[in-house]
Design an enzyme around this catalytic site. Structure first.
Site, short mmCIF file in Angstrom:
data_model
loop_
_atom_site.label_atom_id
_atom_site.label_comp_id
_atom_site.label_asym_id
_atom_site.label_seq_id
_atom_site.Cartn_x
_atom_site.Cartn_y
_atom_site.Cartn_z
N ARG A 137 0.67 -1.30 0.10
CA ARG A 137 -0.15 -0.12 -0.05
C ARG A 137 0.88 1.42 -0.04
NH1 ARG A 137 -1.60 2.68 5.05
NH2 ARG A 137 -3.27 4.11 4.54
N SER A 149 -6.32 2.85 0.92
CA SER A 149 -6.76 2.64 2.14
C SER A 149 -6.68 1.15 2.35
CB SER A 149 -8.10 3.40 2.77
OG SER A 149 -9.04 2.61 2.09
N SER A 163 -18.02 -4.27 7.61
CA SER A 163 -18.19 -3.25 8.81
C SER A 163 -16.80 -3.13 9.47
CB SER A 163 -19.22 -3.88 9.77
OG SER A 163 -19.35 -2.77 10.88
N ASN A 164 -16.11 -1.98 9.20
CA ASN A 164 -14.91 -1.87 9.68
C ASN A 164 -14.97 -0.67 10.97
OD1 ASN A 164 -12.25 -1.27 10.24
ND2 ASN A 164 -11.71 -0.88 8.14
N GLY A 213 -11.36 -5.39 12.81
CA GLY A 213 -10.92 -4.64 13.78
C GLY A 213 -9.65 -3.99 13.59
N HIS A 223 -26.45 -19.61 8.93
CA HIS A 223 -26.04 -21.27 8.93
C HIS A 223 -27.06 -21.86 7.99
CE1 HIS A 223 -24.35 -24.79 10.23
NE2 HIS A 223 -23.89 -24.47 11.41
N ASP A 225 -22.30 -23.14 5.79
CA ASP A 225 -22.11 -24.12 6.95
C ASP A 225 -20.71 -23.74 7.41
OD1 ASP A 225 -24.36 -25.79 6.65
OD2 ASP A 225 -23.10 -26.96 5.24
#
Length: 519
Positions: free
Chosen positions: A333, A347, A438-439, A463, A492, A496
């Site tokens: 990067r 980013s 989702s960051n 995270g 589920h 799986d």
């Protein structure tokens, strides 16, 4: 009624006669041939109507008190929209409208969107003022007329007048017959019924529960005070004379509740029992004085609550977590950003989007969604990215991310994020998607799990990068690495556990060896 169409469309045009309303499919350039018994005010209307998606308006001639006019209803500006808020009107009553002119701004369950005028004319009456919330779909919002001189005739127009052509609601109230049944139910039970009412009061109901000591019942001597053992112990502890307490139990037995009620005045025991609750209720009454603020719910917040509640209650979700090394990715990067010379700045999110799209092609079972009778598997990876705004969370989409390079993803994501924050996203930019990211890493969250965004089957929670010492074959015996924890939430029913683990391994491979993203 006979009609012929050059080309078909899903839009609808309603023609009103004296008493009947005929609904015909709208066409771009259509020709309608109507029988002579149906009178249409302007047959040429079919040649020039350009209606926005799901916008309904009615050409009304049935109200003799008003000239011909168009009644504009609250439109459905998104597939999931059930009600909207009129944020503002862009024109005032009496202003002239051209086809496609901005009429109002409406807040949907996703964003604030522009509502364009579906008809040429003059705005005669605004039926729903700006700021009105929870306006249901199909509710009349304004009136448009063709002639300027007709504007004044709608000064006293009310929305109820527009609803007269639909007499279906009035018949519903007609079933006033239900009221008679209540009187009938009251008549059969004669005078004995009222006496039955006193018996159910709660006072006697608790009595049998606590009146467990039947041994006192036989001792009905007037010289002896009839009281339960609990009542005697309570009276002795509080110094209350049982002779001044009136029992409410069977045969006048004094119960513990009678002793508690007699703590203050002997005779008005019930009022005394009511006073403590009043004192207890007083502190909550003080609470509203500045201790909290009630924030009205926006349409977006209601939609988020509804969808995520549905997700957690109806989808069997499980979570998989893996640690990823970012050293190689950060080096690549940094090198690419130097090559960009200010034209772009990649980013970590750009790499996440690309790696997710590649892993979805490797494990297509994760790029699927649950349907009633099948599992729908997608051939392209449309990646939704959660963006926090002042009004709530929204997920703009990078479509076909698997076919785009990092630079293009970076450019599109920047534009989508700016639109999301300013509330300018269009429905096609946030509706759909096959996978969500989702960051919360930029906020310092090291690890978390996310709730699936239905109807998708997976969502990746990312995270923050963190430094970590790991064993190494060097003089020191360890080295410092930058690692990141990611958690995959799976449906589920579709994915799986083994499939979810396989997808995470593929994703981890692309993140730890970003050169593979070029393949």
């Amino acid at each position: 009624l006979q009609h012929y169409f050059i080309q078909s469309n899903l839009r609808m045009i309603r023609f009103a006669s004296k008493r009947l309303v005929y609904t015909l499919p709208r066409v771009g350039r259509s020709v309608a041939k109507l029988s002579t018994n149906v009178r249409v005010h302007r047959p040429a209307i079919t040649q020039r109507l350009l209606i926005k998606p799901n916008v309904t308006f009615h050409h009304v001639r049935m109200l003799s008190d008003y000239p011909d006019h168009y009644r504009i209803d609250m439109p459905a500006l998104s597939p999931t929209m059930e009600a909207g808020t009129i944020v503002s009107w862009s024109v005032a009553e009496g202003d002239e409208l051209g086809e496609g002119d901005l009429l109002a701004q409406i807040e949907t369950d996703k964003a604030t969107m522009d509502f364009e005028a579906p008809e040429v004319g003059f705005l005669a009456k605004i039926l729903v003022p700006a700021g009105t919330a929870d306006v249901k779909l199909g509710t009349p919002v304004c009136i448009i007329v063709e002639n300027k001189e007709d504007i004044a005739k709608f000064a006293d127009f009310v929305a109820e007048a527009a609803a007269t052509p639909e007499p279906s609601p009035p018949p519903a109230p007609e079933p006033a017959s239900p009221p008679p049944p209540p009187p009938v139910a009251a008549t059969p039970p004669p005078a004995p019924t009222p006496p039955a009412a006193p018996t159910p009061p709660p006072a006697p109901a608790p009595t049998p529960t606590l009146a467990t000591p039947p041994p006192l019942a036989p001792a009905s001597d007037g010289t002896r005070i009839m009281a339960s053992p609990m009542a005697r112990a309570l009276a002795a502890r509080k110094g209350i004379d049982l002779s001044a307490v009136q029992g409410s139990g069977a045969d006048g037995v004094i119960r513990a509740s009678d002793v508690e009620a007699a703590q203050t005045p002997p005779t008005p025991a019930p009022p005394a029992a009511l006073e403590p609750p009043v004192a207890v209720a007083a502190p909550p009454a003080v609470a509203p004085d500045g201790s909290f603020t009630e924030i009205p719910l926006t349409n977006m917040r209601k939609a988020i609550a509804k969808r995520l509640t549905h997700s957690t209650q109806t989808i069997p979700q499980y979570f998989l977590t893996v640690e990823i090394s970012l050293d190689h990715l950060l080096a690549v990067r940094s090198e690419l950003n130097k090559e960009g010379t200010g034209h772009f700045k990649l980013s970590v999110t750009d790499f996440l989007i690309k790696a997710c799209s590649k892993a979805l092609l490797d494990v297509p079972e994760a790029n699927s969604q649950w349907e009633e009778n099948c599992i729908r598997q997608f051939h392209n990876a449309d990646i939704s990215v959660a963006v926090a705004t002042d009004t709530g969370l929204i997920t703009p989409i990078v479509f076909t991310a698997n076919n785009k390079g990092l630079k293009q993803i970076n450019s599109e994501m920047g534009e989508l994020k700016d639109k999301a924050i300013s509330g300018k996203l269009q429905p096609h930019e946030f509706q759909g998607g096959t996978f969500t990211i989702s960051n919360l890493g930029m906020m310092g969250i090291q690890e978390f799990t996310a709730v699936i965004n239905p109807p998708q089957s997976c969502i990746l929670a990312v995270g923050a990068p963190q430094q970590k010492l790991v064993p190494a074959d060097n003089e020191q015996g360890f080295e410092k690495k930058t690692v990141m924890n990611v958690s995959l939430t799976c449906d589920h029913r579709v994915v799986d556990g083994a499939v979810g683990a396989q997808w995470l391994q593929s994703f981890k491979g692309y993140m730890e060896k970003p050169i593979n993203l070029l393949l």
